[in-house]
Design a protein around this motif. Structure first.
Motif, PDB file in Angstrom:
ATOM      1  N   ILE A  36     -11.032   4.269  -4.702  1.00 53.08           N
ATOM      2  CA  ILE A  36     -10.220   3.123  -5.137  1.00 53.08           C
ATOM      3  C   ILE A  36      -9.504   3.444  -6.441  1.00 53.08           C
ATOM      4  O   ILE A  36      -8.352   3.050  -6.641  1.00 53.08           O
ATOM      5  N   GLN A  39      -6.000   4.851  -6.258  1.00 49.78           N
ATOM      6  CA  GLN A  39      -4.923   4.015  -5.726  1.00 49.78           C
ATOM      7  C   GLN A  39      -4.133   3.403  -6.885  1.00 49.78           C
ATOM      8  O   GLN A  39      -4.699   2.884  -7.841  1.00 49.78           O
ATOM      9  N   PHE A  43      -0.600  -0.287  -4.915  1.00 50.38           N
ATOM     10  CA  PHE A  43      -0.831   0.415  -3.653  1.00 50.38           C
ATOM     11  C   PHE A  43      -0.783  -0.557  -2.472  1.00 50.38           C
ATOM     12  O   PHE A  43      -1.258  -1.699  -2.551  1.00 50.38           O
ATOM     13  N   SER A  44      -0.229  -0.069  -1.359  1.00 50.98           N
ATOM     14  CA  SER A  44      -0.329  -0.776  -0.082  1.00 50.98           C
ATOM     15  C   SER A  44      -0.333   0.263   1.023  1.00 50.98           C
ATOM     16  O   SER A  44       0.080   1.411   0.821  1.00 50.98           O
ATOM     17  N   GLU A  54      -2.932  -4.574   0.948  1.00 49.95           N
ATOM     18  CA  GLU A  54      -2.708  -4.340  -0.473  1.00 49.95           C
ATOM     19  C   GLU A  54      -3.969  -3.701  -1.054  1.00 49.95           C
ATOM     20  O   GLU A  54      -5.046  -3.758  -0.458  1.00 49.95           O
ATOM     21  N   ARG A  55      -3.882  -3.140  -2.243  1.00 54.61           N
ATOM     22  CA  ARG A  55      -5.005  -2.461  -2.888  1.00 54.61           C
ATOM     23  C   ARG A  55      -6.231  -3.370  -2.988  1.00 54.61           C
ATOM     24  O   ARG A  55      -7.342  -2.956  -2.682  1.00 54.61           O
ATOM     25  N   ARG A 125       0.383   5.656  -3.880  1.00 54.35           N
ATOM     26  CA  ARG A 125       1.194   4.443  -3.982  1.00 54.35           C
ATOM     27  C   ARG A 125       1.361   3.735  -2.646  1.00 54.35           C
ATOM     28  O   ARG A 125       1.351   2.524  -2.561  1.00 54.35           O
TER      29      ARG A 125
END
Length: 133
Positions: A36, A39, A43-44, A54-55, A125
């Motif tokens: 995580i 990211q 981020f998506s 989405e993150r 990203r």
């Protein structure tokens, strides 16, 4: 000295090693945090079933997933750098998820942005996954 390709490929492999460790090993909280942590804040991803995550949603979904696929190994092959600039990298690769006898594969295209604070100088990203043979 490592080439740009080696650095990019190293990041792609390292991220998937972290994910496999998190999903395939008991008590691998550090691997989940590394995954995580790589990211980007914005981020998506588009999952194989076409859902945009989405993150925060991805992180929430993975939070309780530790050791949900015991023994998981993710092989990353056919890494191809499609674009490289000082600001970003676009990379395409094939992921093969091995657990038990099953080995589903997906073709992935990802945008990584440069970030000197990130591992290997790159942060994830955007990702788009599709099923592959």
């Amino acid at each position: 000295m490592n080439s740009d390709f080696d650095v990019i490929a190293g990041e792609v492999r390292a991220l998937h090693e972290d994910l496999a460790e998190w999903l395939g090993t008991a008590g691998a909280d550090a691997a989940g945090a590394r995954f995580i942590g790589q990211q980007h804040a914005e981020f998506s991803m588009v999952s194989m079933d076409g859902v945009i995550l989405e993150r925060a949603t991805l992180a929430e979904g993975l939070q309780g997933a530790g050791n949900s696929a015991p023994g998981l190994v993710i092989d990353v092959v056919d890494i191809d750098v499609l674009h490289r600039s000082p600001e970003c990298v676009v990379v395409r690769f094939k992921e093969i998820h091995r657990v038990g006898g099953a080995a589903p594969a997906r073709r992935t295209t990802a945008l990584l942005v440069t970030d000197s604070r990130a591992r290997n100088g790159l942060r994830w990203r955007s990702v788009h996954e599709t099923a592959s043979n």
